[in-house]
Design an enzyme around this catalytic site. Structure first.
Site, PDB file in Angstrom:
ATOM      1  N   ARG A  44       0.833  -1.207   0.000  1.00  0.00           N
ATOM      2  CA  ARG A  44       0.000   0.000   0.000  1.00  0.00           C
ATOM      3  C   ARG A  44       0.856   1.241   0.000  1.00  0.00           C
ATOM      4  O   ARG A  44       1.919   1.266   0.616  1.00  0.00           O
ATOM      5  CB  ARG A  44      -0.863   0.041   1.268  1.00  0.00           C
ATOM      6  N   SER A  77       8.171  -5.255   6.473  1.00  0.00           N
ATOM      7  CA  SER A  77       7.968  -6.355   7.416  1.00  0.00           C
ATOM      8  C   SER A  77       8.749  -7.610   7.021  1.00  0.00           C
ATOM      9  O   SER A  77       8.166  -8.668   6.746  1.00  0.00           O
ATOM     10  CB  SER A  77       6.465  -6.653   7.554  1.00  0.00           C
ATOM     11  N   ASP A 105       5.725  -3.478  11.868  1.00  0.00           N
ATOM     12  CA  ASP A 105       4.309  -3.236  12.187  1.00  0.00           C
ATOM     13  C   ASP A 105       4.027  -3.170  13.691  1.00  0.00           C
ATOM     14  O   ASP A 105       3.086  -2.504  14.114  1.00  0.00           O
ATOM     15  CB  ASP A 105       3.412  -4.294  11.515  1.00  0.00           C
TER      16      ASP A 105
END
Length: 917
Positions: free
Chosen positions: A539, A603, A657
């Site tokens: 994203r 991540s 995250d």
């Protein structure tokens, strides 16, 4: 020949006329299907009243809980005793049940008399006599030295509060033994046995004969869930859902309910169909106004009903030329067995003549035809009424199961059902008409009160021994407070090892510095970009942070996919594709050429040397782009931006995250200094004092440490709480021996642990009747979302069964309860271990600051925490127990990887600006 035909014709016409005459006379005894459906509806309402705690006292159908929670599944085996006391004689039985591939029951029994003086003497004498007879039976079979389980059929009105306790309400059938009413008959029998001291038995169950009937048939047919007796008296029992039985605590599973349906109508509910003959029978009975339904259908009254009709018709000159005899006028002289004899197809009329002449009547052929028709009408009404109530029971079971069509078996006993030539056929026919959605099989019971008591005991014995075996396995998942405190202590030790320079390399909990030095303070403002890369989709976000009176965070984002060739090609191709997507997003937002600060959620395993530098250690999740491992991903991204020469970006921060989760919640709550993720995987971060972070120079202030706690236990320090199931899941995982703590607490593995336990239980015959489906053998088939669904308080067991059916598992109600129990044990342990780890973190923060008490907020994300119905509560409770000096609040994060990355960038920009002034 013609004469014979004429005679036969004349007789048929005569019969037809007589039948019409009787039909007209007994019009009120012939009930239409519409009326029977209406009675069925009334009966259902009365059942509901009996089940309700507030309405039971006024209900005529008492719906008594029997504490029999399961029917036989065919795996029962062993040697059992049964005691059957229901009249002037009682029986002792030895029942051997074997299950070596063939279900087999062998029985031996002995009948003992109860002298009249004992029936009317003291209870102590009565039970001493029973104990003596038991001793005699055991002696005879040379089994006095064995302690065998015993089932006790005690056919008197009793109130039960558990399977092996039965309080006698009042004696019937001529018994008057003193000191027994209001007391537990099991306790009295146990006392009499222990007083003797020469043998011992284990009384497991007290039942009545109706329940025994259902259980006896249930052994031969596992669909049997209703017991029916139509003999001298009548009653029924069936398996009801626990959630509907208000008189007993607990909502799980089913329990057999003894309906005591003979009293239906005692409140006037049947007054519109009761006739003058029914009223006369009731008035002349020992219990006027009671058991009105039983008086319309059972063997004790059927013959008497026929007698009353014969007397009335004779007195009105419609039968026997208006004559009666003393025998016909005597109550009880027309027995129910006469009704059965007269209704036999071939010899019925000759039997009628024989019986009527025995009563001193000179009966013509018309009288015999009329008498036969009266018997038919009385027995047919009895069968139809019985069918109306039984149809209600079957419809209720169907509704409970939510089935479109019910397949069920009714176990039946009683002389009327077994010996009357037409009763069973009429009953079955009418049940099928009144309950068309139910496919019903009727199975005759053999010795429900003897074999049935042994079956109840065998089931209780099986359930109890299986439960012990299951509990022994699940006990390994039930961690004590001491064990959890030990886990907390070891986590604390591993944290210290990870923070120290000299022990960092061998520490399992890596305590990685993130270079995030502050949480949001509410003064952050500006527009920021965030990039969230953690899988095959990524994203790009624009995050607008506004401060002042109304602090707001406004987000716009677009999702892009990464083609396989970019994931597995060169690093340049991958990062060029990412930059192409960023350019597309900026154009989409009308911001082409604007240089904004950016946060990068990456991540994958990284080593950070500063906030804006992340060295990729190794690719995971299917990425294989060359030339990236060992390189700084921020540098690779900046190089790709420069190659495009369209825009410039200020990459301020690389984050994971977990840190993003803490920062997102920190914006809402300034006390948030811990981030926790419990989803597919699990991790934690928190604000540590810089003086303790030996891997980074400087002692001033704090820094967020990314614990990477999933690897806790990789050194073997959790071996005492790991089970063989954890080891099996670990061995077959993609990274054996790694991330052991994560494999005990996170969503990726909990379903797999449950699957392994279910397979073990099934192999040991403790579940699914020992039958493993092929689908259950498939790794990963039992998804963790099933745990959340199965443990949902709103989910009825039938919905649990449909989840199991989806997995190819044909489960009983008991199986569903066991699966739920396994899910609960595994998820609860996961939450407790997570809580123990978190308690170590918050206590360390408190001790770092030299505080007696600490108020702190934990920002949390992850599907397991958010979607599992009990995980979060157990986690909170464990932290409270293990860190009593810390008041911990939990705040659910929204989009830690996107919004969190932007907020880290915003905080870094705020600090940078403050340093410039």
């Amino acid at each position: 020949m013609i004469a014979a035909h004429l005679l036969a014709y004349f007789f048929t016409e005569l019969s037809h006329d007589q039948i019409q005459k009787v039909d007209k006379y007994l019009y009120h005894l012939r009930l239409s299907e519409e009326t029977l459906l209406e009675i069925s509806k009334r009966f259902l309402k009365e059942m509901e009243k009996g089940l309700g705690r507030d309405t039971n006292a006024t209900a005529t159908i008492k719906m008594l809980p029997t504490f029999v929670r399961s029917t036989p599944d065919g795996t029962e085996s062993g040697e059992f005793l049964a005691l059957d006391l229901g009249g002037t004689n009682f029986r002792v039985l030895r029942v051997k049940v074997s299950d070596n591939g063939k279900q087999k029951v062998e029985m031996e029994n002995q009948i003992y008399a109860i002298p009249e003086d004992l029936m009317r003497g003291s209870g102590t004498q009565l039970f001493d006599h029973i104990a003596e007879c038991l001793a005699n039976f055991l002696e005879k079979l040379k089994i006095k030295d064995k302690k065998l389980p015993l089932g006790f059929t005690f056919s008197f009105p009793c109130q039960q509060s558990k399977l092996d306790e039965s309080i006698l309400i009042n004696w019937t059938k001529g018994f008057k033994s003193s000191g027994v009413e209001g007391r537990d008959v099991v306790a009295l029998l146990r006392k009499a046995i222990s007083k003797r001291g020469d043998f011992d038995i284990d009384i497991l169950a007290v039942i009545n004969d109706t329940v025994g009937t259902m259980m006896t048939c249930g052994y031969d047919d596992h669909d049997c869930e209703v017991g029916l007796i139509v003999g001298t008296g009548t009653n029924a029992c069936y398996m009801e859902e626990m959630r509907h039985i208000d008189l007993v605590d607990g909502d799980e599973g089913r329990m057999c309910v003894n309906m005591e349906w003979g009293a239906f109508g005692d409140d006037g509910a049947l007054d519109d169909i009761r006739t003058e003959f029914d009223r006369e029978i009731d008035m002349g009975s020992l219990n006027p106004g009671k058991q009105l339904f039983e008086k319309m259908i059972s063997g004790m009254y059927m013959g008497e009903l026929v007698r009353l009709i014969l007397v009335k018709m004779a007195k009105e000159g419609q039968l026997f030329r208006g004559r009666t005899t003393p025998d016909l006028l005597t109550t009880g002289h027309f027995e129910t067995k006469f009704v059965s004899a007269i209704e036999k197809e071939k010899e019925g009329l000759s039997k009628a003549e024989e019986i009527l002449s025995r009563l001193g009547l000179e009966a013509s052929e018309e009288d015999c035809v009329a008498t036969q028709r009266i018997c038919q009408i009385v027995s047919e009404r009895a069968a139809n009424l019985c069918a109306a109530t039984l149809a209600a029971v079957l419809r209720r079971i169907k509704e409970n199961k939510g089935a479109e069509r019910l397949r069920s078996t009714v176990g039946v006993d009683g002389s009327v059902y077994k010996k009357h030539p037409q009763f069973s056929r009429q009953l079955q026919k009418m049940v099928r008409r009144l309950a068309p959605g139910c496919g019903v099989r009727f199975l005759r019971s053999e010795d429900g009160s003897g074999k049935g008591a042994a079956m109840v005991t065998a089931v209780a014995y099986r359930l109890s021994s299986q439960k012990e075996e299951r509990q022994a396995t699940l006990d390994a998942f039930r961690l004590s407070k001491e064990q959890l405190a030990g886990v907390k202590q070891r986590m604390r030790e591993e944290m210290e090892r990870g923070l120290r320079k000299e022990t960092h390399d061998e520490a399992t909990v890596k305590m990685l510095p993130t270079y995030v030095r502050a949480t949001p303070d509410g003064t952050e403002k500006g527009d920021f970009l965030a990039l969230d890369l953690g899988g095959t989709n990524f994203r790009v976000l624009l995050v607008r942070v506004r401060n002042g009176k109304k602090r707001t965070v406004e987000m716009h984002n677009k999702i892009y996919s990464i083609p396989l060739e970019a994931m597995q090609g060169t690093g340049e191709e991958l990062f060029d594709h990412i930059v192409h997507c960023i350019a597309d997003f900026l154009e989409y937002m009308g911001m082409k050429g604007v240089a904004l600060p950016m946060g990068f959620t990456f991540s994958f395993p990284c080593q950070q040397n500063s906030l804006d530098e992340g060295i990729l250690l190794k690719w995971t999740k299917g990425f294989k782009a060359t030339g990236c491992e060992g390189e700084d991903v921020v540098r690779l991204l900046k190089d790709a931006i420069h190659r495009r020469e369209e825009f410039d970006l200020d990459v301020v921060a690389v984050v994971n995250d977990t840190v993003g989760t803490m920062m997102t919640c920190g914006y809402e709550d300034p006390c948030c200094e811990v981030g926790l993720i419990v989803g597919t995987g699990s991790n934690t971060c928190y604000m540590e004092e810089m003086c303790n972070v030996e891997l980074v120079d400087g002692d001033e202030g704090r820094m967020c440490v990314n614990m990477e706690w999933g690897a806790f236990g990789d050194s073997g320090c959790l071996d005492d709480v790991r089970t063989p199931f954890d080891c099996a899941v670990d061995e077959l995982s993609l990274n054996p021996g790694k991330q052991r703590f994560e494999k005990m607490i996170s969503g990726m593995y909990l379903g797999e642990i449950v699957r392994n336990i279910l397979i073990d239980f099934t192999k040991r015959g403790l579940l699914f009747r020992g039958r493993i489906s092929e689908r259950l053998k498939t790794r990963g088939i039992f998804q963790t979302k099933f745990l959340s669904q199965i443990e949902s308080d709103r989910l009825a067991l039938r919905q649990v069964r449909s989840i199991l059916q989806h997995l190819g598992l044909e489960s009983t109600c008991d199986d569903s309860i066991i699966v739920k129990e396994v899910c609960t044990a595994v998820a609860r342990r996961g939450a407790q271990l997570c809580g123990a780890g978190l308690a170590a973190v918050v206590d360390k923060i408190r001790e770092n600051r030299g505080l007696d008490s600490l108020r702190v907020t934990v920002g949390v994300d992850g599907t397991l925490y958010k979607l599992h119905p009990h995980f979060s509560n157990v986690l909170h409770e464990t932290v409270r127990d293990l860190a009593p000096k810390c008041t911990v609040s939990f705040l659910q994060s929204e989009d830690g990887s996107g919004k969190g990355a932007a907020l880290i960038t915003a905080v870094a920009c705020r600090i940078r600006e403050a340093g410039q002034h």
